[in-house]
Every structure is written in C-alpha cells, then in structure tokens.
Motif scaffolding. Structure first.
Motif, PDB file in Angstrom:
ATOM      1  N   ILE A 163     -12.011  -4.271  39.770  1.00  0.00           N
ATOM      2  CA  ILE A 163     -12.546  -3.855  41.066  1.00  0.00           C
ATOM      3  C   ILE A 163     -11.535  -4.099  42.196  1.00  0.00           C
ATOM      4  O   ILE A 163     -11.291  -3.187  42.993  1.00  0.00           O
ATOM      5  CB  ILE A 163     -13.905  -4.520  41.363  1.00  0.00           C
ATOM      6  N   PRO A 164     -10.914  -5.270  42.294  1.00  0.00           N
ATOM      7  CA  PRO A 164      -9.917  -5.438  43.363  1.00  0.00           C
ATOM      8  C   PRO A 164      -8.765  -4.429  43.253  1.00  0.00           C
ATOM      9  O   PRO A 164      -8.301  -3.899  44.264  1.00  0.00           O
ATOM     10  CB  PRO A 164      -9.412  -6.873  43.174  1.00  0.00           C
ATOM     11  N   PHE A 165      -8.320  -4.141  42.026  1.00  0.00           N
ATOM     12  CA  PHE A 165      -7.269  -3.141  41.841  1.00  0.00           C
ATOM     13  C   PHE A 165      -7.747  -1.765  42.298  1.00  0.00           C
ATOM     14  O   PHE A 165      -7.046  -1.065  43.030  1.00  0.00           O
ATOM     15  CB  PHE A 165      -6.837  -3.090  40.372  1.00  0.00           C
ATOM     16  N   ALA A 166      -8.957  -1.371  41.868  1.00  0.00           N
ATOM     17  CA  ALA A 166      -9.486  -0.047  42.217  1.00  0.00           C
ATOM     18  C   ALA A 166      -9.666   0.080  43.729  1.00  0.00           C
ATOM     19  O   ALA A 166      -9.377   1.135  44.307  1.00  0.00           O
ATOM     20  CB  ALA A 166     -10.806   0.204  41.487  1.00  0.00           C
ATOM     21  N   LYS A 167     -10.121  -0.973  44.387  1.00  0.00           N
ATOM     22  CA  LYS A 167     -10.297  -0.943  45.839  1.00  0.00           C
ATOM     23  C   LYS A 167      -8.955  -0.765  46.547  1.00  0.00           C
ATOM     24  O   LYS A 167      -8.840   0.035  47.486  1.00  0.00           O
ATOM     25  CB  LYS A 167     -10.992  -2.224  46.311  1.00  0.00           C
ATOM     26  N   LYS A 168      -7.956  -1.490  46.092  1.00  0.00           N
ATOM     27  CA  LYS A 168      -6.628  -1.392  46.711  1.00  0.00           C
ATOM     28  C   LYS A 168      -6.032  -0.002  46.460  1.00  0.00           C
ATOM     29  O   LYS A 168      -5.445   0.615  47.339  1.00  0.00           O
ATOM     30  CB  LYS A 168      -5.701  -2.472  46.154  1.00  0.00           C
TER      31      LYS A 168
ATOM     32  N   ILE B 278     -15.242   2.466  47.688  1.00  0.00           N
ATOM     33  CA  ILE B 278     -14.598   3.428  46.795  1.00  0.00           C
ATOM     34  C   ILE B 278     -15.447   4.687  46.885  1.00  0.00           C
ATOM     35  O   ILE B 278     -16.443   4.833  46.185  1.00  0.00           O
ATOM     36  CB  ILE B 278     -14.500   2.906  45.351  1.00  0.00           C
ATOM     37  N   GLN B 279     -15.071   5.583  47.800  1.00  0.00           N
ATOM     38  CA  GLN B 279     -15.846   6.806  47.959  1.00  0.00           C
ATOM     39  C   GLN B 279     -15.362   7.831  46.944  1.00  0.00           C
ATOM     40  O   GLN B 279     -14.213   7.769  46.501  1.00  0.00           O
ATOM     41  CB  GLN B 279     -15.745   7.335  49.378  1.00  0.00           C
ATOM     42  N   ASN B 280     -16.211   8.721  46.560  1.00  0.00           N
ATOM     43  CA  ASN B 280     -15.900   9.762  45.571  1.00  0.00           C
ATOM     44  C   ASN B 280     -15.384   9.181  44.249  1.00  0.00           C
ATOM     45  O   ASN B 280     -14.384   9.644  43.711  1.00  0.00           O
ATOM     46  CB  ASN B 280     -14.877  10.756  46.145  1.00  0.00           C
TER      47      ASN B 280
ATOM     48  N   ILE C 226     -20.358  -0.867  40.888  1.00  0.00           N
ATOM     49  CA  ILE C 226     -19.629  -0.434  42.074  1.00  0.00           C
ATOM     50  C   ILE C 226     -20.660  -0.054  43.127  1.00  0.00           C
ATOM     51  O   ILE C 226     -21.518   0.798  42.883  1.00  0.00           O
ATOM     52  CB  ILE C 226     -18.701   0.748  41.760  1.00  0.00           C
ATOM     53  N   THR C 227     -20.585  -0.714  44.271  1.00  0.00           N
ATOM     54  CA  THR C 227     -21.540  -0.458  45.342  1.00  0.00           C
ATOM     55  C   THR C 227     -20.821   0.184  46.525  1.00  0.00           C
ATOM     56  O   THR C 227     -19.591   0.232  46.578  1.00  0.00           O
ATOM     57  CB  THR C 227     -22.210  -1.764  45.799  1.00  0.00           C
TER      58      THR C 227
ATOM     59  N   ASP D 118     -25.764   4.197  35.987  1.00  0.00           N
ATOM     60  CA  ASP D 118     -26.234   2.811  36.011  1.00  0.00           C
ATOM     61  C   ASP D 118     -25.344   1.868  36.813  1.00  0.00           C
ATOM     62  O   ASP D 118     -25.832   0.885  37.362  1.00  0.00           O
ATOM     63  CB  ASP D 118     -26.348   2.265  34.582  1.00  0.00           C
ATOM     64  N   TYR D 119     -24.053   2.130  36.855  1.00  0.00           N
ATOM     65  CA  TYR D 119     -23.131   1.162  37.444  1.00  0.00           C
ATOM     66  C   TYR D 119     -22.442   1.622  38.725  1.00  0.00           C
ATOM     67  O   TYR D 119     -21.801   0.820  39.394  1.00  0.00           O
ATOM     68  CB  TYR D 119     -22.070   0.752  36.420  1.00  0.00           C
ATOM     69  N   ILE D 120     -22.542   2.882  39.077  1.00  0.00           N
ATOM     70  CA  ILE D 120     -21.936   3.364  40.313  1.00  0.00           C
ATOM     71  C   ILE D 120     -23.079   3.729  41.258  1.00  0.00           C
ATOM     72  O   ILE D 120     -23.828   4.680  40.996  1.00  0.00           O
ATOM     73  CB  ILE D 120     -21.005   4.564  40.065  1.00  0.00           C
TER      74      ILE D 120
END
Length: 155
Positions: A28-33, A71-73, A65-66, A128-130
């Motif tokens: 998650i931190p990687f994906a956000k960055k 993390i849009q789109n 992922i909230t 379920d998770y996004i």
C-alpha cells in the motif's frame, strides 16, 4: 547493490523477514507513492495494482484499499496462472491440483471449473477489497511457454 567482485547482493537481506502484513506494510505505501507520482502527470490515469499469482505467495493477500488511500481509478491487475502447470512444467487439462487447497481435480470439466473459480476470485477481490469496487484486468495469465518440454519460438 553490487559487491566488489561485481556480483549482485541485497542491501537489506532481512528486510521482508518479519511478521508484518506484506500488503499493508509494503504494498500500500508503494502503491500510494506510485499513484502520487503518476497523478503529477495526469490525475485521470488508472493505477494497476498487481500482486503475485494465486498460490505463488499464499500469505500475500489483496489489501483493503479505501478512499483515504488516495489511489483513484485503481484496477486490480493480479496475475493468474495454472499454478500446477507453472510449477511442474507440464500442462494438465484432464487432471490438475488446486494450488489454493492442494486438492487434486480430475476430469476436464473439474479442471476448467477450478480455473473459472480462481479467476472469479480475483474479480471478487476487486469488489471486496477496493472501496467502491474496481475493474479487473488480469495482468498476466495462462500457462508457461515451456509446458510439456516445448519452448516458445518466435520463428
């Protein structure tokens, strides 16, 4: 890193050797960055979230992922392979082993049903998770090109 003899070496060989949840601690931190860097170019771009194929890393689960993750789109781009063929190097369509349960499957219909269930589970993770749901694009899928001793040849 590269050592003095020119061989690669890990700078932090025990970096992932802990009891932390890999998805929330590292992914998650990687994906956000990554998303933040992409959005500097175009805020409408999609972020493709790719995790290891089902069965390859069973302890790595798709993270929650909230909207607060910004993390849009998002797009679930998890990989799917016939895990048994991937590890054995042999394509088995009439019998196989479900890598999620280690239960053998016999008969073409049972094997195909297992594949359908596995791919459907990836799609379900998008809901379920996004938060708000997301499209699914299987990032990689199929069987290995060297199945049954053959090799892919571009000719």
């Amino acid at each position: 890193d590269i050592d003095e003899s020119g061989s690669p070496r890990l700078k932090k060989p025990t970096y992932f050797a802990n009891d932390k949840d890999w998805s929330s601690t590292y992914f998650i931190p990687f994906a956000k960055k990554y998303a933040e860097m992409m959005y500097k170019i175009d805020r409408e771009w999609h972020v493709y979230l790719e995790l290891p194929p089902i069965g390859v890393a069973p302890d790595i689960k798709f993270p929650k992922i909230t909207k607060t993750d910004k993390i849009q789109n998002p797009v679930n781009a998890t990989h799917w392979y016939d895990g048994f063929s991937l590890f054995s190097g042999n394509l088995q369509i009439n019998w196989n082993v479900d890598v999620d349960t280690a239960i053998p499957k016999f008969g073409n219909l049972c094997v195909r049903s297992m594949f359908k269930r596995q791919i459907g589970a990836i799609r379900q993770e998008s809901e379920d998770y996004i938060e708000g749901g997301a499209p699914t694009l299987i990032g990689e899928f199929g069987i290995p090109f060297n199945a049954n001793g053959s090799q892919f040849d571009t000719g």
